[in-house]
Design a protein around this motif. Structure first.
Motif, PDB file in Angstrom:
ATOM      1  N   THR A 245       1.035  -1.171   0.149  1.00  0.00           N
ATOM      2  CA  THR A 245       0.296  -0.259   0.140  1.00  0.00           C
ATOM      3  C   THR A 245       0.731   1.386   0.458  1.00  0.00           C
ATOM      4  O   THR A 245       2.136   1.114   0.494  1.00  0.00           O
ATOM      5  CB  THR A 245      -1.109  -0.238   1.059  1.00  0.00           C
ATOM      6  OG1 THR A 245      -0.276   0.036   2.622  1.00  0.00           O
ATOM      7  CG2 THR A 245      -1.612  -1.292   1.061  1.00  0.00           C
TER       8      THR A 245
ATOM      9  N   LYS B 292       0.476   3.589   2.245  1.00  0.00           N
ATOM     10  CA  LYS B 292       0.680   3.936   3.796  1.00  0.00           C
ATOM     11  C   LYS B 292       1.924   3.297   3.650  1.00  0.00           C
ATOM     12  O   LYS B 292       2.863   3.573   4.775  1.00  0.00           O
ATOM     13  CB  LYS B 292      -0.608   3.895   4.227  1.00  0.00           C
ATOM     14  CG  LYS B 292       0.413   4.280   5.385  1.00  0.00           C
ATOM     15  CD  LYS B 292      -1.350   3.918   6.355  1.00  0.00           C
ATOM     16  CE  LYS B 292      -1.613   4.367   7.431  1.00  0.00           C
ATOM     17  NZ  LYS B 292      -2.303   4.209   8.536  1.00  0.00           N
ATOM     18  N   GLU B 293       1.977   2.337   3.491  1.00  0.00           N
ATOM     19  CA  GLU B 293       3.284   0.477   3.544  1.00  0.00           C
ATOM     20  C   GLU B 293       4.570   1.762   3.193  1.00  0.00           C
ATOM     21  O   GLU B 293       5.510   1.540   3.577  1.00  0.00           O
ATOM     22  CB  GLU B 293       2.905   0.040   3.610  1.00  0.00           C
ATOM     23  CG  GLU B 293       1.936  -1.025   4.304  1.00  0.00           C
ATOM     24  CD  GLU B 293       1.561  -2.890   3.976  1.00  0.00           C
ATOM     25  OE1 GLU B 293       1.680  -3.701   4.444  1.00  0.00           O
ATOM     26  OE2 GLU B 293       1.137  -2.650   3.565  1.00  0.00           O
TER      27      GLU B 293
ATOM     28  N   LYS C 243       5.782   4.751   4.789  1.00  0.00           N
ATOM     29  CA  LYS C 243       6.930   4.335   6.300  1.00  0.00           C
ATOM     30  C   LYS C 243       8.144   3.701   5.703  1.00  0.00           C
ATOM     31  O   LYS C 243       9.147   4.019   6.771  1.00  0.00           O
ATOM     32  CB  LYS C 243       5.790   3.466   6.927  1.00  0.00           C
ATOM     33  CG  LYS C 243       4.572   4.416   7.445  1.00  0.00           C
ATOM     34  CD  LYS C 243       4.409   3.468   8.623  1.00  0.00           C
ATOM     35  CE  LYS C 243       3.572   2.341   8.371  1.00  0.00           C
ATOM     36  NZ  LYS C 243       2.828   1.590   9.394  1.00  0.00           N
TER      37      LYS C 243
END
Length: 167
Positions: A92, A94-95, A98
């Motif tokens: 994703t 988001k992953e 990070k």
């Protein structure tokens, strides 16, 4: 008569490929960072392919397409290696945000700044791949070592070609 035992039915199959589970997890964590860097570089390169302008438009448009096409293949290979180690691959935005070491561009940079940013991105992928190498060597993970070697070779060459355009 067979019992319907839920724990047996949903048990995770064991992996016995000659690499300890804790080592597989550490390697997969490193490969996840490599995947995030590669995917972020893919997005950046594709963005620049769409938005490049100027006298070098045709050259850069075609060059960036070749680079993002290669990266699209690479992210699949990296994710499949993570899965082969028995770990879920990140997938994703988001992953990836990070995990990545590559910054996203702000606005639409000039063609020269696009090239500079892509050099930085290519070099970042090399550094990430190189940082994982001691783990895979210690664990005797020749398959991941081969993948890392191929990625480093390709990204070092691409960075050199891009840098050459800045001279």
């Amino acid at each position: 008569m067979k019992k319907n035992n839920k724990s047996e039915k949903h048990a995770k199959p064991s992996i016995n490929i000659g690499i300890q589970e804790k080592d597989r997890q550490k390697i997969a964590d490193g490969l996840s960072r490599l995947l995030a860097d590669s995917y972020t570089l893919y997005l950046k390169t594709h963005n620049f392919h769409w938005n490049v302008t100027g006298p070098q438009f045709q050259t850069l448009h075609v060059m960036f397409e070749g680079q993002y096409t290669e990266l699209a293949t690479a992210v699949d290979l990296i994710a499949e290696r993570i899965r082969s180690l028995g770990v879920a691959a990140p997938g994703t935005y988001k992953e990836f945000a990070k995990l990545t070491s590559i910054e996203e561009p702000v606005g639409v940079p000039s063609a020269t700044d696009m090239i500079k940013q892509l050099v930085e991105g290519q070099e970042a992928v090399v550094r990430t791949a190189r940082s994982i190498f001691p783990l895979v060597e210690k664990a005797g993970d020749e398959v991941s070592a081969d993948l890392l070697t191929q990625r480093m070779q390709l990204h070092e060459k691409t960075a050199w070609m891009l840098r050459s355009m800045l001279e």
